[in-house]
Write a protein that holds these residues in place. Sequence first.
Motif, PDB file in Angstrom:
ATOM      1  N   ALA A 186      71.106  92.860  68.423  1.00  0.00           N
ATOM      2  CA  ALA A 186      70.306  92.211  69.837  1.00  0.00           C
ATOM      3  C   ALA A 186      68.813  92.055  68.774  1.00  0.00           C
TER       4      ALA A 186
ATOM      5  N   THR B 296      64.708  90.986  73.072  1.00  0.00           N
ATOM      6  CA  THR B 296      65.796  91.338  74.400  1.00  0.00           C
ATOM      7  C   THR B 296      67.029  92.183  73.486  1.00  0.00           C
ATOM      8  N   PRO B 297      66.701  93.278  74.067  1.00  0.00           N
ATOM      9  CA  PRO B 297      67.275  94.746  73.529  1.00  0.00           C
ATOM     10  C   PRO B 297      68.254  94.962  74.321  1.00  0.00           C
ATOM     11  N   ASP B 298      68.568  94.863  74.636  1.00  0.00           N
ATOM     12  CA  ASP B 298      69.199  95.163  76.838  1.00  0.00           C
ATOM     13  C   ASP B 298      70.392  93.521  76.402  1.00  0.00           C
TER      14      ASP B 298
ATOM     15  N   PRO C  38      72.917  91.970  73.526  1.00  0.00           N
ATOM     16  CA  PRO C  38      73.325  91.823  72.598  1.00  0.00           C
ATOM     17  C   PRO C  38      73.950  90.514  72.168  1.00  0.00           C
TER      18      PRO C  38
ATOM     19  N   CYS D  43      65.095  90.832  64.889  1.00  0.00           N
ATOM     20  CA  CYS D  43      66.623  92.118  65.482  1.00  0.00           C
ATOM     21  C   CYS D  43      66.056  93.335  65.742  1.00  0.00           C
TER      22      CYS D  43
END
Length: 188
Positions: free
Chosen positions: A42, A46-48, A50, A73
């Motif tokens: 991700a 915005t890690p949520d 993918p 990332c």
Amino acid sequence: MNSKSIVGLAAMSLMLTACQSNSYRIDGFAGMFLEGDTVVLAADTTPDAPLAVTLVHDGKFLFAGETDTVGLCTVYQKQLPDQRLTFFLEPGNITIELNRAPVCSRVSGTIVNNEWQALTDSIQLLSKGVMRLLKKPATDSAGQVNHVHAIDCLHRRMSSCIQHAAQRNRDNALGRYILDHYQAPAFQ
């Protein structure tokens, strides 16, 4: 133009195109994870959300694709999102060793990620020195002054490491990232 010239120009054109590829390949090693565990790639911001998802197979995972920018990332095992590795996604071959805490994960393979890992290693080493001092309380005021001085020295060394990494990498994404995001403390 003769046929040798045309073949030579075609070969040169092919080589230049290959050198400017936007392809990336991430070879991942996840020996601490189970067969079929999900690994997520991700954007750091915005890690949520993918960019890609893959599965661990024989202790390994793979991501491949194209990117026209270099960006920060993160990669993590889906069930352990807080144990993530931050790295720079960029064209080239990237190797990631994804581990569970307390074992540190690592990245290598491109100039920017090699420099990022070297900086991370330096900061982790200096942080361990700070933690050792904090876990060993001073028994008197002179000892307390020595602890404060030692922690201050380690903090200055961390700042110096970050600033030197920015200077060494001023012409790439890592240097620009540090210059945009790091504010050196005003030491007294």
